[in-house]
Design a protein around this motif. Sequence first.
Motif, PDB file in Angstrom:
ATOM      1  N   ASN A  83     -12.342 -10.099  70.055  1.00  0.00           N
ATOM      2  CA  ASN A  83     -12.151  -9.740  68.649  1.00  0.00           C
ATOM      3  C   ASN A  83     -13.441  -9.123  68.104  1.00  0.00           C
ATOM      4  O   ASN A  83     -14.409  -8.918  68.853  1.00  0.00           O
ATOM      5  CB  ASN A  83     -11.691 -10.951  67.829  1.00  0.00           C
ATOM      6  CG  ASN A  83     -12.727 -12.064  67.747  1.00  0.00           C
ATOM      7  OD1 ASN A  83     -13.898 -11.896  68.119  1.00  0.00           O
ATOM      8  ND2 ASN A  83     -12.303 -13.218  67.271  1.00  0.00           N
ATOM      9  N   VAL A 121      -7.231  -5.035  67.696  1.00  0.00           N
ATOM     10  CA  VAL A 121      -7.569  -6.409  67.303  1.00  0.00           C
ATOM     11  C   VAL A 121      -8.801  -6.427  66.399  1.00  0.00           C
ATOM     12  O   VAL A 121      -8.861  -7.204  65.438  1.00  0.00           O
ATOM     13  CB  VAL A 121      -7.786  -7.299  68.557  1.00  0.00           C
ATOM     14  CG1 VAL A 121      -8.422  -8.629  68.200  1.00  0.00           C
ATOM     15  CG2 VAL A 121      -6.456  -7.491  69.287  1.00  0.00           C
ATOM     16  N   ARG A 122      -9.764  -5.578  66.665  1.00  0.00           N
ATOM     17  CA  ARG A 122     -10.975  -5.550  65.838  1.00  0.00           C
ATOM     18  C   ARG A 122     -10.690  -5.012  64.446  1.00  0.00           C
ATOM     19  O   ARG A 122     -11.338  -5.401  63.478  1.00  0.00           O
ATOM     20  CB  ARG A 122     -12.060  -4.751  66.532  1.00  0.00           C
ATOM     21  CG  ARG A 122     -12.617  -5.499  67.735  1.00  0.00           C
ATOM     22  CD  ARG A 122     -13.583  -4.708  68.550  1.00  0.00           C
ATOM     23  NE  ARG A 122     -14.084  -5.549  69.643  1.00  0.00           N
ATOM     24  CZ  ARG A 122     -14.748  -5.088  70.684  1.00  0.00           C
ATOM     25  NH1 ARG A 122     -15.027  -3.798  70.776  1.00  0.00           N
ATOM     26  NH2 ARG A 122     -15.143  -5.907  71.620  1.00  0.00           N
ATOM     27  N   ASP A 124      -7.642  -5.356  63.008  1.00  0.00           N
ATOM     28  CA  ASP A 124      -6.699  -6.307  62.389  1.00  0.00           C
ATOM     29  C   ASP A 124      -6.692  -7.570  63.223  1.00  0.00           C
ATOM     30  O   ASP A 124      -6.036  -7.640  64.271  1.00  0.00           O
ATOM     31  CB  ASP A 124      -5.297  -5.695  62.344  1.00  0.00           C
ATOM     32  CG  ASP A 124      -4.249  -6.654  61.786  1.00  0.00           C
ATOM     33  OD1 ASP A 124      -4.596  -7.774  61.392  1.00  0.00           O
ATOM     34  OD2 ASP A 124      -3.065  -6.261  61.761  1.00  0.00           O
ATOM     35  N   GLY A 125      -7.418  -8.581  62.766  1.00  0.00           N
ATOM     36  CA  GLY A 125      -7.555  -9.831  63.511  1.00  0.00           C
ATOM     37  C   GLY A 125      -6.256 -10.551  63.777  1.00  0.00           C
ATOM     38  O   GLY A 125      -6.180 -11.392  64.664  1.00  0.00           O
ATOM     39  N   SER A 126      -5.199 -10.201  63.044  1.00  0.00           N
ATOM     40  CA  SER A 126      -3.915 -10.873  63.256  1.00  0.00           C
ATOM     41  C   SER A 126      -2.997 -10.065  64.169  1.00  0.00           C
ATOM     42  O   SER A 126      -1.832 -10.418  64.341  1.00  0.00           O
ATOM     43  CB  SER A 126      -3.224 -11.115  61.916  1.00  0.00           C
ATOM     44  OG  SER A 126      -2.870  -9.882  61.311  1.00  0.00           O
TER      45      SER A 126
END
Length: 129
Positions: A83, A121-122, A124-126
């Motif tokens: 992440n 992912v970086r 949008d952490g979800s």
Amino acid sequence: MRSEPGAMAVAATAGEAAEHYTVGSVGKKAGDDQNRVPLYCERVVDSGDEVFVRDSRVDELFAGNEDEIEFGLTNYLGLPVHNAAGEVVGTVCVLDEVAREYSPAERDELVGLRAQVETIVRADGSALG
């Protein structure tokens, strides 16, 4: 695969793997239980390193693992997904039912896929959720 506290969960799948790994399916991690064989992806998350298993049936650590017993998938190559904070939050991986090596070009494709997933992912952490 997305790493959860006690399990690895399928976040996305493609090709023939969709037959065994539907999005949302989970496999329980072995954790500290010495009587359980660790999941391939669990080892990637725990170590933060690439894991390659040519043939789990003759591998000291992975012989008798869940993917081998349940699906006949004895060959594995997985890379960690990080992440924005640099933490390992999952994996990108390939599995096969036959012992095999991966060519440099095939490994490069997996590295490229990981880069794409990490970019998402970086941002949008979800995204794996």
